[in-house]
Structure formats: structure tokens, C-alpha cells
Design a protein around this motif. Sequence first.
Motif, PDB file in Angstrom:
ATOM      1  N   LEU A  69       1.097  -1.184  -0.122  1.00  0.00           N
ATOM      2  CA  LEU A  69       0.050  -0.252   0.036  1.00  0.00           C
ATOM      3  C   LEU A  69       1.007   1.173  -0.102  1.00  0.00           C
ATOM      4  CD1 LEU A  69      -2.757   1.332   0.223  1.00  0.00           C
ATOM      5  CD2 LEU A  69      -2.480   1.228   2.828  1.00  0.00           C
ATOM      6  N   ALA A  70       0.775   2.216  -0.897  1.00  0.00           N
ATOM      7  CA  ALA A  70       1.357   3.289  -1.224  1.00  0.00           C
ATOM      8  C   ALA A  70       0.394   4.429  -1.035  1.00  0.00           C
ATOM      9  CB  ALA A  70       1.942   3.305  -2.286  1.00  0.00           C
ATOM     10  N   ARG A  71       0.788   5.803  -0.375  1.00  0.00           N
ATOM     11  CA  ARG A  71       0.050   6.992  -0.463  1.00  0.00           C
ATOM     12  C   ARG A  71       0.801   7.411  -1.730  1.00  0.00           C
ATOM     13  NH1 ARG A  71      -2.122  11.279  -1.053  1.00  0.00           N
ATOM     14  NH2 ARG A  71      -2.834  12.393   0.828  1.00  0.00           N
ATOM     15  N   VAL A  72      -0.188   8.458  -2.442  1.00  0.00           N
ATOM     16  CA  VAL A  72       0.285   8.989  -3.540  1.00  0.00           C
ATOM     17  C   VAL A  72      -0.061  10.342  -3.463  1.00  0.00           C
ATOM     18  CG1 VAL A  72       0.203   8.919  -6.108  1.00  0.00           C
ATOM     19  CG2 VAL A  72       0.120   6.904  -5.075  1.00  0.00           C
ATOM     20  N   TRP A  73       0.714  11.451  -3.812  1.00  0.00           N
ATOM     21  CA  TRP A  73       0.235  12.697  -3.643  1.00  0.00           C
ATOM     22  C   TRP A  73       0.127  13.240  -5.185  1.00  0.00           C
ATOM     23  CZ3 TRP A  73       3.247  10.615   0.288  1.00  0.00           C
ATOM     24  CH2 TRP A  73       2.664  10.815   1.695  1.00  0.00           C
ATOM     25  N   ALA A  74      -0.464  14.435  -5.209  1.00  0.00           N
ATOM     26  CA  ALA A  74      -0.531  15.099  -6.519  1.00  0.00           C
ATOM     27  C   ALA A  74       0.711  15.503  -6.924  1.00  0.00           C
ATOM     28  CB  ALA A  74      -1.652  16.297  -6.380  1.00  0.00           C
ATOM     29  N   SER A  75       1.782  15.809  -6.163  1.00  0.00           N
ATOM     30  CA  SER A  75       3.007  16.051  -6.533  1.00  0.00           C
ATOM     31  C   SER A  75       3.763  14.893  -7.100  1.00  0.00           C
ATOM     32  CB  SER A  75       3.989  16.593  -5.449  1.00  0.00           C
ATOM     33  OG  SER A  75       3.967  15.757  -4.270  1.00  0.00           O
ATOM     34  N   ASP A  76       3.220  13.829  -7.202  1.00  0.00           N
ATOM     35  CA  ASP A  76       3.871  12.643  -7.617  1.00  0.00           C
ATOM     36  C   ASP A  76       4.768  11.858  -6.503  1.00  0.00           C
ATOM     37  OD1 ASP A  76       2.640  12.447 -10.224  1.00  0.00           O
ATOM     38  OD2 ASP A  76       4.028  13.808 -11.421  1.00  0.00           O
ATOM     39  N   ASP A  77       4.863  12.573  -5.493  1.00  0.00           N
ATOM     40  CA  ASP A  77       5.656  11.876  -4.160  1.00  0.00           C
ATOM     41  C   ASP A  77       4.884  10.630  -3.955  1.00  0.00           C
ATOM     42  OD1 ASP A  77       7.580  13.590  -3.975  1.00  0.00           O
ATOM     43  OD2 ASP A  77       6.350  14.857  -2.647  1.00  0.00           O
ATOM     44  N   VAL A  78       5.557   9.372  -3.907  1.00  0.00           N
ATOM     45  CA  VAL A  78       4.892   8.267  -3.272  1.00  0.00           C
ATOM     46  C   VAL A  78       5.699   7.891  -2.166  1.00  0.00           C
ATOM     47  CG1 VAL A  78       4.461   5.796  -4.085  1.00  0.00           C
ATOM     48  CG2 VAL A  78       4.585   7.608  -5.778  1.00  0.00           C
ATOM     49  N   LEU A  79       4.614   7.177  -1.096  1.00  0.00           N
ATOM     50  CA  LEU A  79       5.281   6.811   0.253  1.00  0.00           C
ATOM     51  C   LEU A  79       4.829   5.224   0.276  1.00  0.00           C
ATOM     52  CD1 LEU A  79       6.795   6.838   3.086  1.00  0.00           C
ATOM     53  CD2 LEU A  79       4.492   8.070   3.925  1.00  0.00           C
ATOM     54  N   ILE A  80       5.727   4.222   0.346  1.00  0.00           N
ATOM     55  CA  ILE A  80       5.005   2.970   0.646  1.00  0.00           C
ATOM     56  C   ILE A  80       4.848   2.835   2.225  1.00  0.00           C
ATOM     57  CG2 ILE A  80       5.633   0.331   0.546  1.00  0.00           C
ATOM     58  CD1 ILE A  80       5.742   1.816  -2.089  1.00  0.00           C
ATOM     59  N   LEU A  81       3.470   2.645   2.412  1.00  0.00           N
ATOM     60  CA  LEU A  81       3.062   2.706   4.026  1.00  0.00           C
ATOM     61  C   LEU A  81       3.094   1.238   4.358  1.00  0.00           C
ATOM     62  CD1 LEU A  81      -0.055   4.567   3.698  1.00  0.00           C
ATOM     63  CD2 LEU A  81       1.972   5.265   4.741  1.00  0.00           C
ATOM     64  N   SER A  82       2.843   0.121   3.720  1.00  0.00           N
ATOM     65  CA  SER A  82       3.057  -1.333   4.298  1.00  0.00           C
ATOM     66  C   SER A  82       3.320  -2.144   3.039  1.00  0.00           C
ATOM     67  CB  SER A  82       1.879  -1.864   4.815  1.00  0.00           C
ATOM     68  OG  SER A  82       1.572  -1.157   6.088  1.00  0.00           O
ATOM     69  N   ARG A  83       4.054  -3.265   3.203  1.00  0.00           N
ATOM     70  CA  ARG A  83       4.390  -4.198   2.270  1.00  0.00           C
ATOM     71  C   ARG A  83       4.348  -5.576   2.908  1.00  0.00           C
ATOM     72  NH1 ARG A  83       9.482  -4.781   0.359  1.00  0.00           N
ATOM     73  NH2 ARG A  83      10.097  -3.159   1.375  1.00  0.00           N
ATOM     74  N   TYR A  84       3.764  -6.557   2.215  1.00  0.00           N
ATOM     75  CA  TYR A  84       3.403  -7.814   3.018  1.00  0.00           C
ATOM     76  C   TYR A  84       4.363  -8.725   1.915  1.00  0.00           C
ATOM     77  CZ  TYR A  84      -0.360  -6.045   5.928  1.00  0.00           C
ATOM     78  OH  TYR A  84      -0.873  -5.272   6.577  1.00  0.00           O
ATOM     79  N   ASN A  85       5.417  -9.254   2.241  1.00  0.00           N
ATOM     80  CA  ASN A  85       6.365 -10.011   1.404  1.00  0.00           C
ATOM     81  C   ASN A  85       6.169 -11.521   1.674  1.00  0.00           C
ATOM     82  OD1 ASN A  85       7.331  -7.699   0.139  1.00  0.00           O
ATOM     83  ND2 ASN A  85       9.289  -8.110   1.166  1.00  0.00           N
ATOM     84  N   GLY A  86       6.612 -12.360   0.677  1.00  0.00           N
ATOM     85  CA  GLY A  86       6.427 -13.772   0.804  1.00  0.00           C
ATOM     86  C   GLY A  86       7.753 -14.180   1.392  1.00  0.00           C
ATOM     87  N   PRO A  87       7.891 -15.360   1.391  1.00  0.00           N
ATOM     88  CA  PRO A  87       8.766 -16.077   2.354  1.00  0.00           C
ATOM     89  C   PRO A  87      10.228 -16.349   1.544  1.00  0.00           C
ATOM     90  CG  PRO A  87       7.294 -17.943   1.536  1.00  0.00           C
ATOM     91  CD  PRO A  87       6.894 -16.461   1.171  1.00  0.00           C
ATOM     92  N   TYR A  88      10.382 -15.453   0.704  1.00  0.00           N
ATOM     93  CA  TYR A  88      11.519 -15.732  -0.347  1.00  0.00           C
ATOM     94  C   TYR A  88      13.026 -15.226   0.174  1.00  0.00           C
ATOM     95  CZ  TYR A  88      10.494 -11.093  -1.891  1.00  0.00           C
ATOM     96  OH  TYR A  88      10.169  -9.777  -1.929  1.00  0.00           O
ATOM     97  N   HIS A  89      12.879 -14.716   1.380  1.00  0.00           N
ATOM     98  CA  HIS A  89      14.278 -14.203   1.799  1.00  0.00           C
ATOM     99  C   HIS A  89      13.994 -13.659   3.147  1.00  0.00           C
ATOM    100  CE1 HIS A  89      12.197 -10.225   1.036  1.00  0.00           C
ATOM    101  NE2 HIS A  89      12.971  -9.686   1.417  1.00  0.00           N
ATOM    102  N   ALA A  90      15.304 -13.527   3.870  1.00  0.00           N
ATOM    103  CA  ALA A  90      15.240 -12.822   5.274  1.00  0.00           C
ATOM    104  C   ALA A  90      15.352 -11.443   5.048  1.00  0.00           C
ATOM    105  CB  ALA A  90      16.426 -13.425   6.053  1.00  0.00           C
ATOM    106  N   HIS A  91      15.206 -10.671   6.171  1.00  0.00           N
ATOM    107  CA  HIS A  91      15.272  -9.151   6.102  1.00  0.00           C
ATOM    108  C   HIS A  91      15.901  -8.633   7.131  1.00  0.00           C
ATOM    109  CE1 HIS A  91      14.222  -4.993   5.474  1.00  0.00           C
ATOM    110  NE2 HIS A  91      13.903  -5.033   6.760  1.00  0.00           N
ATOM    111  N   ARG A  92      16.747  -7.768   6.973  1.00  0.00           N
ATOM    112  CA  ARG A  92      17.704  -6.989   8.010  1.00  0.00           C
ATOM    113  C   ARG A  92      17.236  -5.672   8.553  1.00  0.00           C
ATOM    114  NH1 ARG A  92      21.855  -8.544  10.283  1.00  0.00           N
ATOM    115  NH2 ARG A  92      22.621  -9.982   8.873  1.00  0.00           N
ATOM    116  N   ASN A  93      16.994  -5.463   9.919  1.00  0.00           N
ATOM    117  CA  ASN A  93      16.334  -3.976  10.064  1.00  0.00           C
ATOM    118  C   ASN A  93      17.708  -3.308  10.487  1.00  0.00           C
ATOM    119  OD1 ASN A  93      13.449  -4.362   9.802  1.00  0.00           O
ATOM    120  ND2 ASN A  93      13.595  -5.664  11.832  1.00  0.00           N
TER     121      ASN A  93
END
Length: 160
Positions: A69-93
Amino acid sequence: MDLKLLTDGDLESMRRVPKVIVNPRARWVAKGGHRERNFMLHDARDATQAYRLFLRVSVTNGSVFSAGLARVWASDDVLILSRYNGPYHAHRNIIERTKVPFGCHRHIATQRYIVAGFDADGFAEPTSGYNSIEGAFECLCRDCGVASPDYHPLQHELEF
């Protein structure tokens, strides 16, 4: 839009606000090595507030998927708010110096990642709430206030 001004409360509010899909018949399209489907949404109470829900699935490996899910502004700015990924990799915070083990995981945008100059949704946490693109889509809709469409939205065939 100066994203650094957004608080965690602002980000959570954007995730939770009730949303309506504007183009429920969006089609799957081939894009590189994956299929992608993009739904446009707006705030159910304020149609000027735009969002995009995206689904991506590898054409060669069904466990390589993402629903976001991304928030999209009229200025064409885009911000990814949430992403639900599959089990294909580990992730480092990066900031927390923790590792999310191999498995399904959910990314969420946070103020600390934005301010630090990392991807806004760089923080992730493990989840057992889904194990397919369909499940990820359902979790995203439930968690992020997206009104469920009255049709089956996830046909895997490419439609042209």
C-alpha cells in the motif's frame, strides 16, 4: 511533500483510514520477471486523498510475492506505507540491527527510517498471517482499511 514531517501517528492514520478501490477491474501485466496489478484507491471520506495497492508475483516462483500500500500525492510523491512479502528471503532491520528470519514478513513505514534517510518501509516484522499472494492481499485489506471487493481479485492469469 516533506516526508520527514510525518510522525508514526500520521503514518498509522494513513494506513488505517477507510479506503475504496477505484479501479476494481485492474489487470495483471507482465513487468520484467513478474506480474503486477495496481489498484488505485482513495480515502472513503475524502476522495482527494489517493493511494495505490500493488500486487507483484514472480513468473517463475510463486513464493516471491509482495502486496503493498502506497500513499500517492498530487506532486507525484509516493510513500510505501506497508508491504506484505512472501517467504523468499530474510530481512535485516538496519536501525535496530535485528534480522527477520526467512519467512513471510510485513514492512511498515516508520518515522525513524524516514528521518534516517532509509527506505520509509525499511522496518519489517515476521508474520504468520498469510502464505500466498491471496493471503497477503486479504491481510493488507483488513489491516489497512481497504474495502473488500465483491469479486475474486487475484486471478493469476495475465489479462491483456
